[in-house]
Design a protein around this motif. Structure first.
Motif: not given
Length: 229
Positions: A193-198, A203, A205-208, A210
């Protein structure tokens, strides 16, 4: 829940890399759900749908083969790419002859699977004309005619995958492991799962990743619909 589809996927070689193996690549025993989803997305990808893998049937005997491959030992640093985009003169080339490394890989050979999956509509990305019937018919047409956005592959791009749509139950081949009641495949990558945060006007980017405990019963792996961290 969208319409269900069944796809027969096969290839001469496959490599679904285990993340715990750092230096040399070692494949999982079977295709991972994320790799199966990648095959489906190669045939039909739309922002308004998300593919969900329900079951994977392992048709052929699990066989490994050790090969050696030439790989590039480094990557272009992201800061160089950012500097080039900002107008700076930087070298973005990779010199193969200077950075070539030969590594061993433990790959699968002569693989064949049946992927049972369905798709779900993403409401915030779907338009008024985006209906399950529309996407189902699009997939049927493309799978029957062998169309794809890019050639699907089995873990690595050099290991191309052949596919065909399974029209009826009678067209499903019998698994080599049809009489094996339980085959423990241990922990396997489910998806990332990829996440995009400010953060501070940047910007990030992180990935989790599973994982799930995969078990094959009579040649069939039931894939959970959700996996918690």
């Amino acid at each position: 829940m969208g319409y269900g589809v069944s796809l027969h996927v096969s290839g001469d070689y496959a490599l679904f890399s285990r993340p715990e193996m750092k230096a040399e690549r070692v494949s999982y025993d079977v295709i991972t759900p994320s790799a199966a989803r990648g095959v489906l997305e190669a045939i039909l990808w739309r922002p308004a749908i998300r593919w969900v893998v329900d079951r994977i049937t392992v048709l052929n005997r699990i066989e490994f083969e050790s090969v050696r491959r030439n790989e590039v030992g480094s990557k272009i640093p992201p800061r160089n790419v950012s500097a080039a985009m900002a107008g700076s003169k930087v070298d973005l080339h990779q010199y193969i002859n200077e950075d070539r490394q030969q590594r061993a890989s433990l790959v699968l050979r002569n693989v064949a699977y049946i992927i049972d999956a369905h798709f779900v509509i993403i409401p915030e990305k779907a338009g008024e004309s985006d209906t399950p019937e529309k996407f189902y018919n699009m997939f049927l047409r493309r799978a029957r005619q062998g169309q794809c956005f890019h050639n699907p592959y089995l873990g690595c791009r050099e290991f191309a995958a052949k596919f065909r749509f399974v029209e009826a139950q009678g067209e499903r081949p019998i698994s080599y492991y049809a009489n094996d009641e339980d085959y423990d495949l241990s922990w396997m990558l489910w998806d990332i799962e990829y996440e995009q945060k400010e953060f501070k006007n940047k910007t990030l980017y992180s990935f989790n990743p599973r994982f799930f405990h995969a078990r094959m019963v009579n040649g069939i792996i039931n894939v959970p619909s959700e996996v918690s961290l």
